[in-house]
Write a protein that holds these residues in place. Structure first.
Motif, PDB file in Angstrom:
ATOM      1  N   ASP A 115      41.819 -27.559  -6.089  1.00  0.00           N
ATOM      2  CA  ASP A 115      40.707 -27.225  -6.976  1.00  0.00           C
ATOM      3  C   ASP A 115      39.522 -26.551  -6.296  1.00  0.00           C
ATOM      4  O   ASP A 115      38.586 -26.127  -6.974  1.00  0.00           O
ATOM      5  N   ASP A 152      35.552 -31.602   1.042  1.00  0.00           N
ATOM      6  CA  ASP A 152      35.366 -32.109  -0.323  1.00  0.00           C
ATOM      7  C   ASP A 152      36.719 -32.526  -0.890  1.00  0.00           C
ATOM      8  O   ASP A 152      37.429 -31.730  -1.491  1.00  0.00           O
ATOM      9  N   SER A 177      34.194 -29.072  -5.478  1.00  0.00           N
ATOM     10  CA  SER A 177      33.912 -29.736  -6.749  1.00  0.00           C
ATOM     11  C   SER A 177      32.626 -29.213  -7.382  1.00  0.00           C
ATOM     12  O   SER A 177      31.801 -28.566  -6.716  1.00  0.00           O
TER      13      SER A 177
END
Length: 233
Positions: free
Chosen positions: A123, A25, A126
């Motif tokens: 991060d 991702d 998602s």
């Protein structure tokens, strides 16, 4: 090609798992992508998926130790596009994520058709990836560090899946179609001829049970003819 090369390629093809895969991702560091592909090859994964909305994903042949020749990478511009492919294959979708509903990655049944979504270096997975997941999974951490490098985490999960599938006897039975296997045997067993076929726009020949080219006189004549696309001296 040599008998040893022919046997090794066939062994690889016999062990490829067509219903076990990863989805990267927006993982963007080349060394991480290459390491994931290399491990995927080692555990017998046929192809991986990559959501990369902003640019083409490029993997150096040297960095990946040539593994990208053996493991396909399917690229998507969005997670929803990738999700359609997973649904078509009836896969359980797992996502690595620290959440209240996450379970130990070893508690999952990886003998089912499975895709594991691995998040990017900064991060993680998602919101779109988390939303399509049937289950969140975690790798237990007993130290001060709260996460592992994405390539290391991917390797742990892939080898657990391999362990379960080996115990279930899922390796050693060919799942790939014959056309793909013939293509791989020719390209990887006779790379010089394969390159010439692509230059001259000649169809690939068949590979026989000894690993040798099986072609008629017309094919060999076309192979011997000068390359019309070669640069003039």
């Amino acid at each position: 090609m040599s008998p040893e090369r022919y046997a090794r390629i066939n062994q690889m093809l016999d062990n490829r798992q067509t219903d076990l895969t990863l989805c990267l991702d927006t993982v963007h560091k080349t060394q991480n992508i290459a390491a994931v592909i290399r491990t995927a090859d080692a555990v017998g994964i046929h192809q991986i998926h990559a959501v990369w909305p902003d640019a083409e994903m490029r993997v150096s042949g040297n960095t990946a130790s040539g593994s990208q020749q053996w493991v396909k990478t399917l690229q998507y511009s969005s997670m929803s596009e990738a999700a359609k492919q997973f649904n078509l294959q009836g896969m359980q979708v797992l996502a690595t994520n620290f959440s209240d509903k996450a379970v130990d990655f070893r508690d999952i049944d990886y003998t089912k058709p499975t895709v594991v979504i691995m998040g990017n270096e900064r991060d993680g997975v998602s919101d779109e990836g988390l939303a399509i997941a049937d289950q969140h999974i975690i790798i237990p951490m007993l130290g001060m560090v709260q996460s592992l490098n994405v390539s290391v985490a991917s390797a742990l999960i892939m080898y657990e899946a391999q362990r379960q599938r080996e115990q279930a006897g899922m390796y050693g039975t060919r799942q790939l179609d014959e056309a793909y296997c013939q293509k791989m045997l020719f390209e990887q067993g006779h790379p010089i001829y394969a390159k010439a076929c692509r230059r001259k726009n000649i169809p690939y020949p068949s590979i026989d049970a000894q690993g040798q080219i099986e072609a008629n006189a017309t094919w060999w004549q076309r192979m011997r003819e000068p390359d019309p696309n070669a640069d003039e001296a």
